[in-house]
Design a protein around this motif. Structure first.
Motif, PDB file in Angstrom:
ATOM      1  N   PHE A 382      30.040  29.167  65.882  1.00  0.00           N
ATOM      2  CA  PHE A 382      29.666  29.780  64.604  1.00  0.00           C
ATOM      3  C   PHE A 382      28.356  29.208  64.048  1.00  0.00           C
ATOM      4  N   GLU A 383      27.463  28.846  64.931  1.00  0.00           N
ATOM      5  CA  GLU A 383      26.146  28.383  64.516  1.00  0.00           C
ATOM      6  C   GLU A 383      25.211  28.439  65.720  1.00  0.00           C
ATOM      7  N   THR A 384      23.920  28.499  65.440  1.00  0.00           N
ATOM      8  CA  THR A 384      22.930  28.392  66.505  1.00  0.00           C
ATOM      9  C   THR A 384      21.614  27.932  65.907  1.00  0.00           C
ATOM     10  N   ALA A 385      20.784  27.358  66.752  1.00  0.00           N
ATOM     11  CA  ALA A 385      19.504  26.822  66.300  1.00  0.00           C
ATOM     12  C   ALA A 385      18.437  27.177  67.310  1.00  0.00           C
ATOM     13  N   TRP A 386      17.172  27.171  66.865  1.00  0.00           N
ATOM     14  CA  TRP A 386      16.076  27.511  67.766  1.00  0.00           C
ATOM     15  C   TRP A 386      14.855  26.679  67.421  1.00  0.00           C
ATOM     16  N   THR A 387      13.927  26.616  68.361  1.00  0.00           N
ATOM     17  CA  THR A 387      12.627  25.982  68.155  1.00  0.00           C
ATOM     18  C   THR A 387      11.559  27.006  68.470  1.00  0.00           C
ATOM     19  N   ASP A 388      10.317  26.691  68.131  1.00  0.00           N
ATOM     20  CA  ASP A 388       9.230  27.657  68.314  1.00  0.00           C
ATOM     21  C   ASP A 388       9.077  28.082  69.768  1.00  0.00           C
ATOM     22  N   ASP A 389       9.335  27.166  70.683  1.00  0.00           N
ATOM     23  CA  ASP A 389       9.127  27.510  72.091  1.00  0.00           C
ATOM     24  C   ASP A 389      10.409  27.993  72.763  1.00  0.00           C
ATOM     25  N   ALA A 390      11.555  27.960  72.064  1.00  0.00           N
ATOM     26  CA  ALA A 390      12.812  28.356  72.684  1.00  0.00           C
ATOM     27  C   ALA A 390      13.186  29.793  72.375  1.00  0.00           C
ATOM     28  N   LEU A 391      12.808  30.278  71.232  1.00  0.00           N
ATOM     29  CA  LEU A 391      13.125  31.655  70.860  1.00  0.00           C
ATOM     30  C   LEU A 391      11.823  32.435  70.895  1.00  0.00           C
ATOM     31  N   VAL A 392      11.509  33.016  72.040  1.00  0.00           N
ATOM     32  CA  VAL A 392      10.161  33.527  72.268  1.00  0.00           C
ATOM     33  C   VAL A 392      10.037  35.042  72.127  1.00  0.00           C
ATOM     34  N   PHE A 393      11.149  35.747  71.927  1.00  0.00           N
ATOM     35  CA  PHE A 393      11.013  37.195  71.905  1.00  0.00           C
ATOM     36  C   PHE A 393      10.275  37.644  70.641  1.00  0.00           C
ATOM     37  N   LYS A 394       9.450  38.648  70.814  1.00  0.00           N
ATOM     38  CA  LYS A 394       8.530  39.053  69.750  1.00  0.00           C
ATOM     39  C   LYS A 394       9.237  39.647  68.541  1.00  0.00           C
ATOM     40  N   GLU A 395      10.486  40.052  68.699  1.00  0.00           N
ATOM     41  CA  GLU A 395      11.224  40.652  67.584  1.00  0.00           C
ATOM     42  C   GLU A 395      11.885  39.616  66.678  1.00  0.00           C
ATOM     43  N   LEU A 396      11.588  38.321  66.847  1.00  0.00           N
ATOM     44  CA  LEU A 396      12.220  37.293  66.021  1.00  0.00           C
ATOM     45  C   LEU A 396      12.131  37.594  64.518  1.00  0.00           C
ATOM     46  N   PRO A 397      10.980  37.994  63.984  1.00  0.00           N
ATOM     47  CA  PRO A 397      10.943  38.291  62.541  1.00  0.00           C
ATOM     48  C   PRO A 397      11.940  39.360  62.121  1.00  0.00           C
ATOM     49  N   GLU A 398      12.123  40.383  62.965  1.00  0.00           N
ATOM     50  CA  GLU A 398      13.090  41.427  62.639  1.00  0.00           C
ATOM     51  C   GLU A 398      14.527  40.893  62.685  1.00  0.00           C
ATOM     52  N   VAL A 399      14.798  39.999  63.633  1.00  0.00           N
ATOM     53  CA  VAL A 399      16.121  39.382  63.714  1.00  0.00           C
ATOM     54  C   VAL A 399      16.390  38.582  62.442  1.00  0.00           C
ATOM     55  N   LEU A 400      15.400  37.823  61.988  1.00  0.00           N
ATOM     56  CA  LEU A 400      15.570  37.001  60.792  1.00  0.00           C
ATOM     57  C   LEU A 400      15.810  37.863  59.553  1.00  0.00           C
ATOM     58  N   ILE A 401      15.157  39.004  59.494  1.00  0.00           N
ATOM     59  CA  ILE A 401      15.376  39.914  58.365  1.00  0.00           C
ATOM     60  C   ILE A 401      16.831  40.390  58.350  1.00  0.00           C
ATOM     61  N   LYS A 402      17.347  40.746  59.520  1.00  0.00           N
ATOM     62  CA  LYS A 402      18.743  41.186  59.606  1.00  0.00           C
ATOM     63  C   LYS A 402      19.687  40.054  59.215  1.00  0.00           C
ATOM     64  N   LEU A 403      19.376  38.841  59.657  1.00  0.00           N
ATOM     65  CA  LEU A 403      20.233  37.705  59.326  1.00  0.00           C
ATOM     66  C   LEU A 403      20.197  37.399  57.831  1.00  0.00           C
TER      67      LEU A 403
END
Length: 454
Positions: A382-403
């Motif tokens: 029930f948790e997850t974490a990422w770093t700048d070089d680990a989550l590289v897909f270009k849609e990250l901003p859209e994922v964060l908006i959904k979250l």
């Protein structure tokens, strides 16, 4: 749980026993050759340190349970047992030749279908044959699914002598009207007999599978089933949401009307009520649909953050490589998935030609591997974490908006580079995982592929 949240988030969505989910596998780029290469890579990386998991699918049932979404073949002819066992052993021999060195078995599970359709003698032949050219890992776990009506002392003793210590029994619900609707008649006395037999022989983990959201099922039915379950105190309980997918499973799930199913709100209340009763009895919620006593290995895995999820659901141990044997079985190398053919005839035909009977699969790319890790973290911890070089897909901003929308509904909490699902949000974990599922977002299904999330 508020009705607006149920209405908002009750959508069709995956259960995430894999990522990518099966409908989004890239079949065009998959081949038996690249599946073999991915398994060989995983085996070399992990056999010595983690060992290997084996899942064996035994598809035969004497009657059709109309709640079931598994691949099965209905027959009363037990002459099918021996040819099927010999075919599974032939498939295993093909994998042994591919792996070259002796596998170390960490986990072995018999699923179905109805594994106890097979006689104790034939199960002995199967397991002995599988273990003949393998070693056992320290702390290995063997488990099987038993039908309370036909699991005999001979089944339990034979498998115990072979190293099995965990058994799960399909209970579903004790209300006779519901049992008739799902064509699964089994009185409490049969479940008690099978449970007591297992414990008397020495099984250390006995589980019961219970389903909520069944046709004609009410909150009172769930409570009655749980009260009877508490009288036996199984070590582990799988409290599954009924997945109504007749467009996939055909007439097997057409023995009743959609109008006979509980509403989304009442179905969710069944779960919440069940959870309260389980927790009051000393069970702890594990993942999204399991409960366990603190003495059970599943609870200990959750506490140690070693809980794992794969096509068998939640497991207490993780291996990078899992080989599925038998019709329809799915194998997992972490880098790729492969599913066997679903026809017995085709399965036998390919094995006669010394061909591993895979018919489709998916090889994960870099993006797939990253997203798979995050979905697995969410489903298990029930948790997850990422770093700048680990989550590289270009849609990250859209994922964060959904979250962020989940955060505004009180379903998760944000850190600078991590998210934690709240207690309130655990009920919506499938929805939260869908925010990471880029394949689902890029290509919305034109027809319904998945069961509803609530």
């Amino acid at each position: 749980m508020s009705q607006p949240l149920i209405t908002k988030y009750n959508v069709a969505g995956p259960r995430y026993t894999s990522y990518p989910t099966v409908p989004y596998w890239n079949l065009e780029s998959f081949s038996l050759a690249n599946w073999k290469a991915s398994l060989q890579r995983a085996f070399k990386e992990s056999n010595a340190t983690e060992g290997l998991s084996l899942y064996i699918h035994l598809p035969f049932c004497e009657s059709l349970c109309t709640f079931c979404g598994c691949h099965k073949r209905i027959t009363k002819r037990h002459s099918v047992e021996s040819p099927y066992i010999q075919a599974v052993l032939k498939e295993w021999s093909l994998y042994l030749a591919l792996l070259e060195t002796k596998p170390i078995i960490k986990e072995l599970h018999l699923g179905g279908g109805t594994p106890t359709f097979f006689s104790a003698e034939n199960l002995n032949i199967l397991i002995s044959g599988l273990l003949e050219n393998a070693e056992l890992a320290e702390g290995y776990e063997f488990s099987f699914e038993g039908h309370p009506n036909n699991t005999t002392e001979a089944h339990l003793q034979t498998l115990y002598d072979l190293g099995f210590r965990r058994v799960s029994y399909g209970v579903q619900d004790y209300n006779l009207s519901i049992q008739k609707a799902i064509n699964r008649i089994q009185p409490f006395e049969n479940v008690k007999r099978a449970t007591d037999l297992a414990r008397n022989i020495g099984y250390t983990s006995v589980g019961h599978d219970i389903i909520f959201g069944l046709p004609f099922q009410t909150e009172a039915d769930v409570i009655e089933t749980i009260e009877k379950t508490k009288a036996l105190m199984p070590d582990r309980i799988a409290f599954y949401s009924y997945a109504h997918v007749p467009w996939i499973k055909g007439n097997g799930q057409r023995g009743f009307s959609e109008a006979d199913l509980p509403t989304p709100a009442s179905k969710r209340q069944q779960y919440e009520t069940g959870k309260q009763h389980f927790e009051a009895a000393g069970y702890v919620e594990i993942g999204m649909d399991h409960f366990a006593l603190k003495s059970d290995s599943l609870y200990k895995a959750m506490e140690n953050k070693t809980l794992h999820r794969n096509f068998m659901g939640y497991t207490a141990s993780k291996t990078q490589a899992m080989i599925g044997l038998g019709v329809s079985s799915i194998s997992d190398s972490w880098y790729g998935f492969a599913q066997n053919v679903k026809s017995n005839t085709e399965y036998y035909r390919l094995l006669e030609q010394d061909i591993i009977p895979v018919f489709k699969g998916h090889i994960l790319n870099t993006e797939d591997l990253i997203i798979r890790k995050h979905i697995l973290n969410l489903m298990c911890n029930f948790e997850t974490a990422w770093t700048d070089d680990a989550l590289v897909f270009k849609e990250l901003p859209e994922v964060l908006i959904k979250l962020k929308e989940f955060e505004s509904d009180g379903l998760l909490q944000f850190g600078s580079k991590h998210v934690v699902v709240t207690e309130k949000g655990k009920a919506f974990i499938r929805n939260i995982c869908m925010a990471f599922d880029l394949l689902l977002q890029r290509k919305k299904p034109e027809t319904q592929l998945f069961s509803m999330t609530i």
